[in-house]
Scaffold this motif. Structure first.
Motif, PDB file in Angstrom:
ATOM      1  N   GLY A  84      -0.872  28.402  80.736  1.00  0.00           N
ATOM      2  CA  GLY A  84      -1.475  27.260  80.043  1.00  0.00           C
ATOM      3  C   GLY A  84      -0.449  26.191  79.753  1.00  0.00           C
ATOM      4  N   CYS A  85       0.733  26.619  79.323  1.00  0.00           N
ATOM      5  CA  CYS A  85       1.823  25.698  79.013  1.00  0.00           C
ATOM      6  C   CYS A  85       2.226  24.900  80.251  1.00  0.00           C
ATOM      7  CB  CYS A  85       3.009  26.506  78.480  1.00  0.00           C
ATOM      8  SG  CYS A  85       4.367  25.522  77.861  1.00  0.00           S
ATOM      9  N   ILE A  86       2.386  25.589  81.368  1.00  0.00           N
ATOM     10  CA  ILE A  86       2.819  24.940  82.604  1.00  0.00           C
ATOM     11  C   ILE A  86       1.743  23.991  83.130  1.00  0.00           C
ATOM     12  CG2 ILE A  86       3.405  25.383  85.026  1.00  0.00           C
ATOM     13  CD1 ILE A  86       4.633  28.073  83.983  1.00  0.00           C
ATOM     14  N   ALA A  87       0.487  24.419  83.089  1.00  0.00           N
ATOM     15  CA  ALA A  87      -0.595  23.600  83.632  1.00  0.00           C
ATOM     16  C   ALA A  87      -0.691  22.258  82.897  1.00  0.00           C
ATOM     17  CB  ALA A  87      -1.918  24.356  83.540  1.00  0.00           C
ATOM     18  N   LEU A  88      -0.663  22.290  81.573  1.00  0.00           N
ATOM     19  CA  LEU A  88      -0.775  21.038  80.817  1.00  0.00           C
ATOM     20  C   LEU A  88       0.494  20.207  80.891  1.00  0.00           C
ATOM     21  CD1 LEU A  88      -3.215  19.899  79.183  1.00  0.00           C
ATOM     22  CD2 LEU A  88      -3.449  22.241  79.984  1.00  0.00           C
ATOM     23  N   ALA A  89       1.657  20.868  80.961  1.00  0.00           N
ATOM     24  CA  ALA A  89       2.903  20.127  81.157  1.00  0.00           C
ATOM     25  C   ALA A  89       2.862  19.383  82.486  1.00  0.00           C
ATOM     26  CB  ALA A  89       4.091  21.085  81.115  1.00  0.00           C
ATOM     27  N   ASN A  90       2.363  20.053  83.530  1.00  0.00           N
ATOM     28  CA  ASN A  90       2.224  19.399  84.831  1.00  0.00           C
ATOM     29  C   ASN A  90       1.300  18.190  84.750  1.00  0.00           C
ATOM     30  OD1 ASN A  90       3.821  20.505  86.882  1.00  0.00           O
ATOM     31  ND2 ASN A  90       2.496  22.285  87.086  1.00  0.00           N
ATOM     32  N   GLU A  91       0.200  18.341  84.020  1.00  0.00           N
ATOM     33  CA  GLU A  91      -0.741  17.224  83.921  1.00  0.00           C
ATOM     34  C   GLU A  91      -0.095  16.015  83.254  1.00  0.00           C
ATOM     35  OE1 GLU A  91      -4.965  16.051  81.854  1.00  0.00           O
ATOM     36  OE2 GLU A  91      -4.547  18.171  82.198  1.00  0.00           O
ATOM     37  N   VAL A  92       0.629  16.247  82.151  1.00  0.00           N
ATOM     38  CA  VAL A  92       1.319  15.139  81.473  1.00  0.00           C
ATOM     39  C   VAL A  92       2.354  14.509  82.402  1.00  0.00           C
ATOM     40  CG1 VAL A  92       2.862  14.555  79.556  1.00  0.00           C
ATOM     41  CG2 VAL A  92       0.942  16.110  79.177  1.00  0.00           C
ATOM     42  N   LEU A  93       3.130  15.344  83.086  1.00  0.00           N
ATOM     43  CA  LEU A  93       4.173  14.835  83.975  1.00  0.00           C
ATOM     44  C   LEU A  93       3.599  14.007  85.121  1.00  0.00           C
ATOM     45  CD1 LEU A  93       6.455  17.995  84.161  1.00  0.00           C
ATOM     46  CD2 LEU A  93       7.191  15.723  83.424  1.00  0.00           C
ATOM     47  N   TRP A  94       2.555  14.530  85.766  1.00  0.00           N
ATOM     48  CA  TRP A  94       2.022  13.815  86.919  1.00  0.00           C
ATOM     49  C   TRP A  94       1.231  12.582  86.512  1.00  0.00           C
ATOM     50  CZ3 TRP A  94       4.494  14.282  91.035  1.00  0.00           C
ATOM     51  CH2 TRP A  94       5.035  15.493  91.455  1.00  0.00           C
ATOM     52  N   THR A  95       0.603  12.597  85.350  1.00  0.00           N
ATOM     53  CA  THR A  95      -0.031  11.366  84.865  1.00  0.00           C
ATOM     54  C   THR A  95       1.016  10.285  84.670  1.00  0.00           C
ATOM     55  OG1 THR A  95      -1.759  12.649  83.735  1.00  0.00           O
ATOM     56  CG2 THR A  95      -1.463  10.375  83.036  1.00  0.00           C
ATOM     57  N   ARG A  96       2.149  10.663  84.093  1.00  0.00           N
ATOM     58  CA  ARG A  96       3.249   9.721  83.911  1.00  0.00           C
ATOM     59  C   ARG A  96       3.809   9.273  85.257  1.00  0.00           C
ATOM     60  NH1 ARG A  96       5.436   5.508  81.775  1.00  0.00           N
ATOM     61  NH2 ARG A  96       7.697   5.564  81.586  1.00  0.00           N
ATOM     62  N   HIS A  97       3.964  10.218  86.168  1.00  0.00           N
ATOM     63  CA  HIS A  97       4.510   9.911  87.489  1.00  0.00           C
ATOM     64  C   HIS A  97       3.608   8.909  88.218  1.00  0.00           C
ATOM     65  CE1 HIS A  97       6.982  10.724  91.025  1.00  0.00           C
ATOM     66  NE2 HIS A  97       5.874  10.888  91.736  1.00  0.00           N
ATOM     67  N   LEU A  98       2.302   9.171  88.215  1.00  0.00           N
ATOM     68  CA  LEU A  98       1.378   8.287  88.916  1.00  0.00           C
ATOM     69  C   LEU A  98       1.295   6.911  88.252  1.00  0.00           C
ATOM     70  CD1 LEU A  98      -1.493  10.804  89.749  1.00  0.00           C
ATOM     71  CD2 LEU A  98       0.174   9.830  91.331  1.00  0.00           C
ATOM     72  N   GLY A 106       2.678  23.057  75.802  1.00  0.00           N
ATOM     73  CA  GLY A 106       3.222  22.397  76.987  1.00  0.00           C
ATOM     74  C   GLY A 106       3.064  20.894  76.958  1.00  0.00           C
ATOM     75  N   SER A 107       1.894  20.416  76.533  1.00  0.00           N
ATOM     76  CA  SER A 107       1.684  18.962  76.507  1.00  0.00           C
ATOM     77  C   SER A 107       2.535  18.312  75.423  1.00  0.00           C
ATOM     78  CB  SER A 107       0.199  18.646  76.268  1.00  0.00           C
ATOM     79  OG  SER A 107      -0.258  19.208  75.064  1.00  0.00           O
ATOM     80  N   LEU A 108       2.632  18.920  74.243  1.00  0.00           N
ATOM     81  CA  LEU A 108       3.468  18.346  73.183  1.00  0.00           C
ATOM     82  C   LEU A 108       4.935  18.374  73.553  1.00  0.00           C
ATOM     83  CD1 LEU A 108       1.789  19.815  69.966  1.00  0.00           C
ATOM     84  CD2 LEU A 108       1.736  17.446  70.722  1.00  0.00           C
ATOM     85  N   ALA A 109       5.407  19.508  74.058  1.00  0.00           N
ATOM     86  CA  ALA A 109       6.819  19.631  74.413  1.00  0.00           C
ATOM     87  C   ALA A 109       7.199  18.646  75.518  1.00  0.00           C
ATOM     88  CB  ALA A 109       7.134  21.055  74.855  1.00  0.00           C
ATOM     89  N   THR A 110       6.304  18.475  76.505  1.00  0.00           N
ATOM     90  CA  THR A 110       6.610  17.567  77.614  1.00  0.00           C
ATOM     91  C   THR A 110       6.615  16.117  77.142  1.00  0.00           C
ATOM     92  OG1 THR A 110       5.608  19.110  79.158  1.00  0.00           O
ATOM     93  CG2 THR A 110       5.913  16.857  79.913  1.00  0.00           C
ATOM     94  N   GLY A 111       5.599  15.738  76.386  1.00  0.00           N
ATOM     95  CA  GLY A 111       5.492  14.334  75.963  1.00  0.00           C
ATOM     96  C   GLY A 111       6.520  13.920  74.941  1.00  0.00           C
ATOM     97  N   PHE A 112       6.859  14.822  74.004  1.00  0.00           N
ATOM     98  CA  PHE A 112       7.721  14.431  72.891  1.00  0.00           C
ATOM     99  C   PHE A 112       9.175  14.882  73.031  1.00  0.00           C
ATOM    100  CE2 PHE A 112       3.523  14.175  70.900  1.00  0.00           C
ATOM    101  CZ  PHE A 112       3.608  12.937  70.310  1.00  0.00           C
TER     102      PHE A 112
END
Length: 233
Positions: A81-95, A223-229
């Motif tokens: 779950g952590c990896i999946a949401l981290a990926n979503e935040v990362l790729w949204t930012r990337h795109l 995952g989403s909080l750790a990636t974004g913040f």
């Protein structure tokens, strides 16, 4: 799970591409609230079966996994779950760095992610019941996910330059499908496979599924909080 996620994908696309633009924010909120009330009313009218006849009491908790690995499956469920949401935040930012960032950026990214999860979970529902070496397949799916993400990351900048108009929603959709669809499908495949490993008998299924879903969602929040913040800054 696939049906619920398909509804989420449809709601995301409908809201992002049509309702916000043609109906407006306030009216869309009222429409969503009304739809929730309608679903509740229909559900209360359905002839749902009553409680089953009395049987031996349900155990307090599902039996643990054998050996020392009793902690492993819950920890891995949290991790995917952590990896999946981290990926979503990362790729949204990337795109958003590659394409003109509008409401469509998030809509396309999330819709593609959800469609991939639907495809993976449907495939998992048909593939995994008779599977013997589930842990091996689960591990192989995670390794494949990592390799796919790494492969996309290593694409040269010229590849992205050739994708077309950076302000085109169609171009954004093609890029999102390329980047996100396969990892999301593998993520969707992981969920029913892990559930199948966690559930030992019918009586413990609701408790096992609820616990694993909670861990998976807690991992997604982390995952989403750790990636974004933390990780991106």
């Amino acid at each position: 799970y696939a049906g619920n996620t398909l509804g989420a994908a449809a709601g995301c696309a409908l809201c992002g591409f049509f309702l916000l633009r043609d109906v407006g924010v306030d009216a869309t909120l009222r429409l969503a609230a009304g739809a929730s009330v309608a679903v509740g009313a229909v559900m209360m009218l359905l002839p749902v079966a009553g409680p089953p006849p009395a049987r031996s009491p349900v155990p307090e908790a599902p039996p643990p996994l054998p050996g020392r690995g009793g902690w492993a499956l819950p920890a891995l469920f949290f991790a995917i779950g952590c990896i999946a949401l981290a990926n979503e935040v990362l790729w949204t930012r990337h795109l958003s760095l590659l394409f003109h960032n509008t409401v469509y950026t998030y809509t396309v990214t999330l819709t593609v992610m959800l469609v991939g999860i639907v495809a993976g979970s449907l495939a998992g529902a048909f593939l995994f019941d008779g599977l013997r070496r589930r842990a091996l397949v689960f591990g192989a799916v995670q390794v494949t996910t990592g390799l796919v993400v790494l492969g996309v990351l290593l694409l040269p900048p010229s590849f992205w330059d050739a994708r077309g108009d950076p302000e085109s929603v169609t171009t954004l959709l093609v890029a999102a499908l390329l980047v996100l669809l396969l990892p999301a499908t593998l993520s969707g495949l992981s969920f029913p496979l892990a559930i199948r490993m966690a559930v030992r008998d019918v009586s413990s299924a609701p408790r096992s599924v609820g616990r694993m879903s909670a861990l998976n969602t807690a991992g997604g929040i982390t995952g989403s909080l750790a990636t974004g913040f933390v990780l991106l800054p």
